[in-house]
Design an enzyme around this catalytic site. Structure first.
Site, short mmCIF file in Angstrom:
data_model
loop_
_atom_site.label_atom_id
_atom_site.label_comp_id
_atom_site.label_asym_id
_atom_site.label_seq_id
_atom_site.Cartn_x
_atom_site.Cartn_y
_atom_site.Cartn_z
CE LYS A 1 -22.70 29.84 -2.10
NZ LYS A 1 -21.40 30.94 -2.78
CG HIS B 1 -15.37 12.58 -8.56
ND1 HIS B 1 -15.58 11.70 -7.80
CD2 HIS B 1 -14.78 13.59 -8.61
CE1 HIS B 1 -14.38 11.91 -7.83
NE2 HIS B 1 -13.83 12.75 -7.86
CG LEU C 1 -24.03 2.06 -9.05
CD1 LEU C 1 -24.92 3.32 -10.00
CD2 LEU C 1 -25.04 1.72 -7.98
CD GLU D 1 -20.96 -1.96 -18.75
OE1 GLU D 1 -19.53 -2.26 -18.72
OE2 GLU D 1 -22.04 -2.19 -19.25
CB SER E 1 -25.53 18.91 1.38
OG SER E 1 -24.10 18.39 0.36
C1 DQB Z 1 -18.29 6.75 -5.25
C2 DQB Z 1 -17.78 5.55 -4.39
C3 DQB Z 1 -16.98 4.66 -4.31
C4 DQB Z 1 -15.67 5.25 -5.00
C5 DQB Z 1 -15.65 5.75 -6.10
C6 DQB Z 1 -17.01 6.44 -6.32
C7 DQB Z 1 -14.18 4.23 -4.93
O1 DQB Z 1 -12.91 4.48 -5.62
N1 DQB Z 1 -14.62 3.11 -3.93
C8 DQB Z 1 -13.13 2.89 -3.32
C9 DQB Z 1 -13.11 1.35 -4.39
C10 DQB Z 1 -12.50 1.02 -5.54
C11 DQB Z 1 -12.70 0.14 -6.29
O2 DQB Z 1 -13.37 -1.43 -5.75
O3 DQB Z 1 -13.19 0.10 -7.45
N2 DQB Z 1 -19.45 7.08 -5.69
N3 DQB Z 1 -20.87 3.16 -10.76
C12 DQB Z 1 -20.11 2.90 -11.41
N4 DQB Z 1 -19.64 4.22 -12.59
C13 DQB Z 1 -19.51 5.55 -11.54
C14 DQB Z 1 -19.81 6.39 -9.37
C15 DQB Z 1 -19.83 6.26 -7.79
C16 DQB Z 1 -20.40 4.97 -7.25
C17 DQB Z 1 -20.77 3.92 -8.83
C18 DQB Z 1 -19.75 5.38 -10.09
C19 DQB Z 1 -20.67 3.87 -9.28
O4 DQB Z 1 -18.42 6.37 -12.50
N5 DQB Z 1 -20.77 1.82 -12.53
C20 DQB Z 1 -20.00 7.23 -6.45
C1 GRF Z 2 -20.33 15.11 -1.97
O1 GRF Z 2 -19.27 15.98 -2.61
C2 GRF Z 2 -20.20 14.69 -3.68
O2 GRF Z 2 -19.42 15.19 -5.21
C3 GRF Z 2 -19.44 12.60 -3.95
O3 GRF Z 2 -19.85 12.91 -2.49
C4 GRF Z 2 -20.31 13.80 -1.91
C5 GRF Z 2 -21.71 13.43 -1.00
O4 GRF Z 2 -21.99 14.79 -0.25
N1 GRF Z 2 -19.64 11.76 -4.16
P1 GRF Z 2 -23.77 15.18 0.24
O5 GRF Z 2 -23.78 13.62 0.59
O6 GRF Z 2 -24.62 15.38 -1.08
O7 GRF Z 2 -23.62 16.10 1.09
#
Ligand code: DQB
Ligand code: GRF
Length: 216
Positions: free
Chosen positions: A176, A113, A97, A146, A15
């Protein structure tokens, strides 16, 4: 006004991707979505991209868990570079990442987020906010560094928690605002108006638009 190219990484419903596609098509952002990449072949986000005529690519993550295999990340870097993207936007991308990818696109990756960071980083954050008992939550667009959900904050929006709220209702209310502020943040980036100073992101004033001139 020059338009920037955006590459979107998404794992799910898409979305936020759709909001960026709509904002681009409606001329609300000086940006084109050049490519959408997913670690899930069945992501709705890939279908959204195809429907909009946007290059949609699946990259096999080659492993389970929170991170991609190194070759998968290399493939993503190559696709984004070939597409010539100026900005990478994470939109519900569920893999962390690596420092290598983050450095490759240093200062050019945004994430959205669904909480008011630095409160409630990580996953299932709307449920965590309700359990904690906060009266306001919201959403945050931040640069990706990072760490996880730790990068400099670009735009935030607050939404109230309402008596009788469920995670689902609160998520909808936040979503929204996500769609609105993600487009806003991409536009600020496209206009070259973001300056990062340590943790703080300063938003420069809008330059007077001067139709007919490409300079300044
Ligand atoms: C995310 C997707 C997954 C998590 C957080 C954000 C998460 O906490 N997964 C559980 C595993 C915890 C772990 O192994 O540490 N989506 N890459 C970087 N920095 C970011 C944010 C997202 C995706 C990739 C980041 C990202 O802030 N380096 C958002
Ligand atoms: C959203 O709540 C966003 O903030 C979070 O993951 C969800 C993704 O929703 N990181 P969508 O795939 O954009 O609908």
């Amino acid at each position: 006004m020059r338009r920037i190219k955006v590459g979107v990484l998404a794992s799910g419903r898409g979305s936020n991707l759709q909001a960026l596609i709509d904002a681009s098509r409606d001329g609300k952002i000086d940006a084109d979505i050049a490519i959408v990449i997913s670690d899930r072949a069945d992501a709705v986000a890939l279908a959204c991209a195809r429907d909009a005529g946007v290059d949609a690519r699946y990259v096999d993550p080659r492993r389970k868990g929170a991170r991609l295999a190194e070759e998968s990340e290399s493939e993503i870097i190559r696709l984004l570079d070939e597409a010539g993207v100026d900005l990478v936007a994470l939109a519900g991308f569920m893999r962390i990442l690596s420092p290598r990818l983050v450095r490759h696109f240093s200062g050019r990756i945004l994430n959205i987020h669904p909480s008011l960071l630095p409160s409630f980083p990580g996953l299932h954050v709307q449920k965590k906010a309700l359990e904690y008992g906060v009266k306001y939550s919201g959403c945050t667009v931040h640069f990706v560094d990072e760490g996880v959900d730790t990068g400099p904050i670009v735009v935030q929006a607050a939404v109230p928690v309402i008596e009788g709220d469920t995670a689902e209702l609160l998520s909808k209310r936040i979503l929204k605002e996500e769609h609105r502020i993600y487009a806003e943040a991409v536009q600020l980036f496209a206009q070259g108006r973001l300056r990062v100073e340590g943790r703080a992101v300063h938003v420069l004033p809008e330059r007077r638009s001067d139709a007919g001139s490409d300079q300044l």
